[in-house]
Write a protein that holds these residues in place. Structure first.
Motif, PDB file in Angstrom:
ATOM      1  N   TRP A  96       0.801  -1.222   0.000  1.00 20.64           N
ATOM      2  CA  TRP A  96       0.000   0.000   0.000  1.00 20.64           C
ATOM      3  C   TRP A  96       0.836   1.276   0.000  1.00 20.64           C
ATOM      4  O   TRP A  96       0.772   2.053  -0.944  1.00 20.64           O
ATOM      5  N   LYS A  97       1.646   1.484   1.044  1.00 22.13           N
ATOM      6  CA  LYS A  97       2.411   2.748   1.103  1.00 22.13           C
ATOM      7  C   LYS A  97       3.335   2.851  -0.102  1.00 22.13           C
ATOM      8  O   LYS A  97       3.357   3.851  -0.808  1.00 22.13           O
ATOM      9  N   GLN A  98       4.078   1.781  -0.336  1.00 22.21           N
ATOM     10  CA  GLN A  98       5.058   1.812  -1.418  1.00 22.21           C
ATOM     11  C   GLN A  98       4.377   1.968  -2.785  1.00 22.21           C
ATOM     12  O   GLN A  98       4.817   2.758  -3.617  1.00 22.21           O
ATOM     13  N   VAL A  99       3.312   1.226  -2.994  1.00 20.55           N
ATOM     14  CA  VAL A  99       2.608   1.298  -4.282  1.00 20.55           C
ATOM     15  C   VAL A  99       2.010   2.699  -4.469  1.00 20.55           C
ATOM     16  O   VAL A  99       2.180   3.330  -5.515  1.00 20.55           O
ATOM     17  N   ALA A 100       1.350   3.200  -3.426  1.00 18.88           N
ATOM     18  CA  ALA A 100       0.703   4.526  -3.531  1.00 18.88           C
ATOM     19  C   ALA A 100       1.750   5.602  -3.822  1.00 18.88           C
ATOM     20  O   ALA A 100       1.540   6.471  -4.689  1.00 18.88           O
ATOM     21  N   GLU A 101       2.878   5.549  -3.126  1.00 12.07           N
ATOM     22  CA  GLU A 101       3.900   6.585  -3.328  1.00 12.07           C
ATOM     23  C   GLU A 101       4.477   6.499  -4.740  1.00 12.07           C
ATOM     24  O   GLU A 101       4.732   7.517  -5.383  1.00 12.07           O
ATOM     25  N   ARG A 102       4.667   5.286  -5.225  1.00  8.46           N
ATOM     26  CA  ARG A 102       5.190   5.141  -6.595  1.00  8.46           C
ATOM     27  C   ARG A 102       4.216   5.679  -7.635  1.00  8.46           C
ATOM     28  O   ARG A 102       4.611   6.059  -8.731  1.00  8.46           O
ATOM     29  N   LEU A 103       2.946   5.699  -7.280  1.00  5.71           N
ATOM     30  CA  LEU A 103       1.935   6.212  -8.215  1.00  5.71           C
ATOM     31  C   LEU A 103       1.789   7.733  -8.121  1.00  5.71           C
ATOM     32  O   LEU A 103       1.017   8.325  -8.868  1.00  5.71           O
ATOM     33  N   GLY A 104       2.498   8.344  -7.180  1.00  3.98           N
ATOM     34  CA  GLY A 104       2.404   9.806  -7.043  1.00  3.98           C
ATOM     35  C   GLY A 104       1.310  10.253  -6.090  1.00  3.98           C
ATOM     36  O   GLY A 104       0.845  11.391  -6.156  1.00  3.98           O
ATOM     37  N   VAL A 105       0.902   9.362  -5.201  1.00  9.02           N
ATOM     38  CA  VAL A 105      -0.104   9.703  -4.193  1.00  9.02           C
ATOM     39  C   VAL A 105       0.635  10.130  -2.919  1.00  9.02           C
ATOM     40  O   VAL A 105       1.684   9.578  -2.585  1.00  9.02           O
ATOM     41  N   ASN A 106       0.089  11.109  -2.242  1.00  6.47           N
ATOM     42  CA  ASN A 106       0.692  11.661  -1.033  1.00  6.47           C
ATOM     43  C   ASN A 106       0.217  10.861   0.182  1.00  6.47           C
ATOM     44  O   ASN A 106      -0.947  10.987   0.569  1.00  6.47           O
ATOM     45  N   VAL A 107       1.115  10.080   0.780  1.00  6.28           N
ATOM     46  CA  VAL A 107       0.677   9.162   1.840  1.00  6.28           C
ATOM     47  C   VAL A 107       0.982   9.711   3.232  1.00  6.28           C
ATOM     48  O   VAL A 107       2.114  10.115   3.514  1.00  6.28           O
ATOM     49  N   GLU A 108      -0.034   9.731   4.068  1.00  6.41           N
ATOM     50  CA  GLU A 108       0.192   9.984   5.496  1.00  6.41           C
ATOM     51  C   GLU A 108       0.133   8.617   6.163  1.00  6.41           C
ATOM     52  O   GLU A 108      -0.925   7.974   6.177  1.00  6.41           O
ATOM     53  N   TYR A 109       1.265   8.157   6.664  1.00  5.39           N
ATOM     54  CA  TYR A 109       1.359   6.794   7.204  1.00  5.39           C
ATOM     55  C   TYR A 109       1.206   6.870   8.723  1.00  5.39           C
ATOM     56  O   TYR A 109       2.085   7.372   9.417  1.00  5.39           O
ATOM     57  N   VAL A 110       0.090   6.385   9.233  1.00  5.47           N
ATOM     58  CA  VAL A 110      -0.179   6.461  10.681  1.00  5.47           C
ATOM     59  C   VAL A 110       0.641   5.374  11.375  1.00  5.47           C
ATOM     60  O   VAL A 110       0.420   4.189  11.123  1.00  5.47           O
ATOM     61  N   PRO A 111       1.618   5.769  12.224  1.00 10.52           N
ATOM     62  CA  PRO A 111       2.521   4.768  12.779  1.00 10.52           C
ATOM     63  C   PRO A 111       1.814   3.739  13.657  1.00 10.52           C
ATOM     64  O   PRO A 111       0.829   4.058  14.328  1.00 10.52           O
ATOM     65  N   GLY A 112       2.315   2.532  13.627  1.00 14.77           N
ATOM     66  CA  GLY A 112       1.756   1.451  14.450  1.00 14.77           C
ATOM     67  C   GLY A 112       2.861   0.545  14.949  1.00 14.77           C
ATOM     68  O   GLY A 112       3.991   0.589  14.440  1.00 14.77           O
ATOM     69  N   THR A 113       2.539  -0.265  15.951  1.00 13.21           N
ATOM     70  CA  THR A 113       3.555  -1.125  16.573  1.00 13.21           C
ATOM     71  C   THR A 113       3.633  -2.495  15.910  1.00 13.21           C
ATOM     72  O   THR A 113       4.476  -3.298  16.268  1.00 13.21           O
ATOM     73  N   TRP A 114       2.723  -2.802  15.003  1.00  9.73           N
ATOM     74  CA  TRP A 114       2.575  -4.120  14.367  1.00  9.73           C
ATOM     75  C   TRP A 114       1.908  -5.117  15.322  1.00  9.73           C
ATOM     76  O   TRP A 114       1.743  -6.269  14.992  1.00  9.73           O
ATOM     77  N   ARG A 115       1.522  -4.698  16.512  1.00 14.64           N
ATOM     78  CA  ARG A 115       0.881  -5.634  17.452  1.00 14.64           C
ATOM     79  C   ARG A 115      -0.580  -5.274  17.702  1.00 14.64           C
ATOM     80  O   ARG A 115      -1.281  -5.971  18.420  1.00 14.64           O
ATOM     81  N   ARG A 116      -1.008  -4.175  17.102  1.00 12.89           N
ATOM     82  CA  ARG A 116      -2.397  -3.710  17.244  1.00 12.89           C
ATOM     83  C   ARG A 116      -2.942  -3.342  15.869  1.00 12.89           C
ATOM     84  O   ARG A 116      -2.184  -2.935  14.990  1.00 12.89           O
ATOM     85  N   GLY A 117      -4.246  -3.433  15.724  1.00 11.51           N
ATOM     86  CA  GLY A 117      -4.870  -3.031  14.473  1.00 11.51           C
ATOM     87  C   GLY A 117      -5.031  -1.522  14.398  1.00 11.51           C
ATOM     88  O   GLY A 117      -4.690  -0.794  15.349  1.00 11.51           O
ATOM     89  N   ALA A 118      -5.553  -1.046  13.278  1.00 11.41           N
ATOM     90  CA  ALA A 118      -5.799   0.390  13.111  1.00 11.41           C
ATOM     91  C   ALA A 118      -6.749   0.872  14.198  1.00 11.41           C
ATOM     92  O   ALA A 118      -7.738   0.203  14.509  1.00 11.41           O
ATOM     93  N   SER A 119      -6.452   2.041  14.775  1.00 13.98           N
ATOM     94  CA  SER A 119      -7.238   2.536  15.905  1.00 13.98           C
ATOM     95  C   SER A 119      -8.406   3.400  15.431  1.00 13.98           C
ATOM     96  O   SER A 119      -8.201   4.446  14.788  1.00 13.98           O
ATOM     97  N   PRO A 120      -9.649   3.014  15.773  1.00 15.03           N
ATOM     98  CA  PRO A 120     -10.807   3.832  15.399  1.00 15.03           C
ATOM     99  C   PRO A 120     -10.729   5.240  16.003  1.00 15.03           C
ATOM    100  O   PRO A 120     -11.123   6.208  15.360  1.00 15.03           O
ATOM    101  N   GLU A 121     -10.200   5.342  17.233  1.00 10.64           N
ATOM    102  CA  GLU A 121     -10.115   6.654  17.896  1.00 10.64           C
ATOM    103  C   GLU A 121      -9.161   7.574  17.127  1.00 10.64           C
ATOM    104  O   GLU A 121      -9.452   8.748  16.887  1.00 10.64           O
ATOM    105  N   THR A 122      -8.000   7.030  16.758  1.00 13.14           N
ATOM    106  CA  THR A 122      -7.022   7.830  15.999  1.00 13.14           C
ATOM    107  C   THR A 122      -7.626   8.269  14.669  1.00 13.14           C
ATOM    108  O   THR A 122      -7.476   9.420  14.244  1.00 13.14           O
TER     109      THR A 122
END
Ligand SMILES: Cc1ncc(COP(=O)(O)O)c(C=O)c1O
Length: 399
Positions: A96-122
């Motif tokens: 996702w991040k790599q593909v989107a950036e290669r296509l010229g899309v501006n990515v805001e990558y929300v940092p994560g620990t790899w041990r939790r899913g995407a946070s609804p609150e964030t």
């Protein structure tokens, strides 16, 4: 070492392909512009809707999952568009991040620990802060295959709705579809992305986009270049069961059979089976005294379990021992988890005894590779399987 019997392919995809599907794939290739093909195309496209739980179209590409990810982006976005991608693991980065950036899309990558899913609150807060409505899409990997952590898509959708933000929701369901509950329409997903090689029990080579009305509207104004991935021509040809270019005919034969099999089993039963196997696998890991990657039980994956080896013990050496002695492939640790984690795939065409065999291979491998653990994991898994079988047994069988 000579190996006898069948190889155990217990990586979290590609998964074991049922003989029924393999036989279908082995048919003679037909004219993809002839009447026989149209029947195949119509049936497959219709049945797919049930699996994605949508009434809208599902586009099928001759591609891997990454191709389907690229298709989701180029069909909905324009150069320089801002999107939000949640860091959940290796695949949120590579697909996702790599593909989107290669296509010229501006990515805001929300940092994560790899041990939790995407946070609804964030997500809710970030969307509320975006008063200028610059964010055009939110991308979430439903089941992060590198970690075995599930993001709660229904909760994320509710958070988006609370914020009132119009961004599209793009979901990677590559290792969740037909294994973990996913509802394209009910959860108002705009593009659900998938591949053939996991829960769908077909070899690699087909990519999917389930597409909402809102995504189709975005498609009409999106300016990223698209030729091969263009939804518009696909959807036009698909109306009569055809494709604008040569489809992967024989894989579609296989897919039709796999979809019929899922229908015969009953979709709820398919999900229930994956849940039982997830529970049993985690029972085994707990009994071994090893840790799994996900921290939150609400985010445990039913399609794979990623297990840490104790400090100083290489997960890759363990995998190599298991492959050599028991002819079983387990998933490797990816990215920052390389060497620290092995992944047990328990999705797709799978049953209780295959799981018992898989876990036996792991337990024997742990002993042979000298990885500290407690014995009894297989027994714990068997007990978990027996208990859940008794719970789901129909009343007539109990009499
Ligand atoms: C969650 C997820 N996203 C993306 C991909 C990339 O798909 P592919 O390797 O089929 O291109 C994978 C592959 O395993 C995956 O598991």
């Amino acid at each position: 070492m000579t190996h006898t019997g069948r190889h155990f392919l217990q990586i979290p995809g590609p998964t074991n392909v049922p003989d029924r599907v393999l036989k279908e794939i082995a048919q003679a290739t037909i004219d993809h512009r002839g009447p026989e093909f149209a029947d195949l195309g119509v049936e497959v496209l219709e049945r797919l809707k049930g699996i994605f739980r949508t009434h809208g179209p599902v586009v099928v590409f001759p591609s891997s999952g990454t191709g389907a990810a690229e298709a989701a982006l180029v069909n909905t976005l324009s150069p320089g568009d801002r999107i939000l991608i949640f860091e959940t693991g290796w695949f949120s980065h590579i697909a996702w991040k790599q593909v989107a950036e290669r296509l010229g899309v501006n990515v805001e990558y929300v940092p994560g620990t790899w041990r939790r899913g995407a946070s609804p609150e964030t997500l809710e807060q970030r969307l509320k802060d975006d008063t200028a409505r610059e964010l055009k899409a939110v991308v979430v990997v439903h089941n992060e295959t590198s970690t075995g952590v599930v993001s709660r898509i229904a909760d994320l959708r509710r958070a988006m709705n609370r914020s009132g933000h119009p961004a599209l929701l793009i979901v990677d369901a590559i290792s969740s579809l037909a294994s973990i509950d996913l509802r394209h329409d009910e959860w108002e997903i705009d593009v659900t992305v998938c591949g053939s090689q996991k829960g769908l029990m077909v070899p690699p080579g087909l990519g999917f986009n389930a597409v909402s009305e809102k995504a189709l509207a975005a498609n009409a104004t999106s300016k990223l270049p698209k030729a091969y991935w263009n939804w518009e021509e696909m959807l036009k040809a698909n109306k009569s069961g055809f494709f604008p270019y040569t489809p992967a005919t024989n894989l579609l034969y296989g897919l039709r059979e796999a979809l019929r099999m899922l229908d015969e089993e009953g979709f709820d039963n398919v999900l229930q089976r994956h849940a039982r196997h997830g529970d049993a696998t985690r029972a085994a890991v707990r009994a071994w005294g090893l840790d799994i990657v996900p921290e939150n039980p609400a985010e445990y994956s039913n399609s794979l379990t990623a297990v840490y080896t104790p400090e100083g013990h290489s997960a890759d050496r363990l995998r190599q021992t298991i492959l050599e002695h028991f002819d079983m492939s387990l998933g490797t640790g990816l990215g920052k988890l390389a060497g620290r984690v092995f992944r047990i795939g328990h999705l797709g065409s799978f049953n209780d005894l295959m799981l018992a065999g898989t876990l036996s291979g792991v337990e024997m491998g742990l002993a042979l590779a000298g990885v500290p653990h407690k014995p009894g994991g297989v027994l714990a898994a068997m007990q978990s399987l027996t208990a859940s079988t008794q719970k789901t047994e129909p009343a007539s069988a109990a009499r």
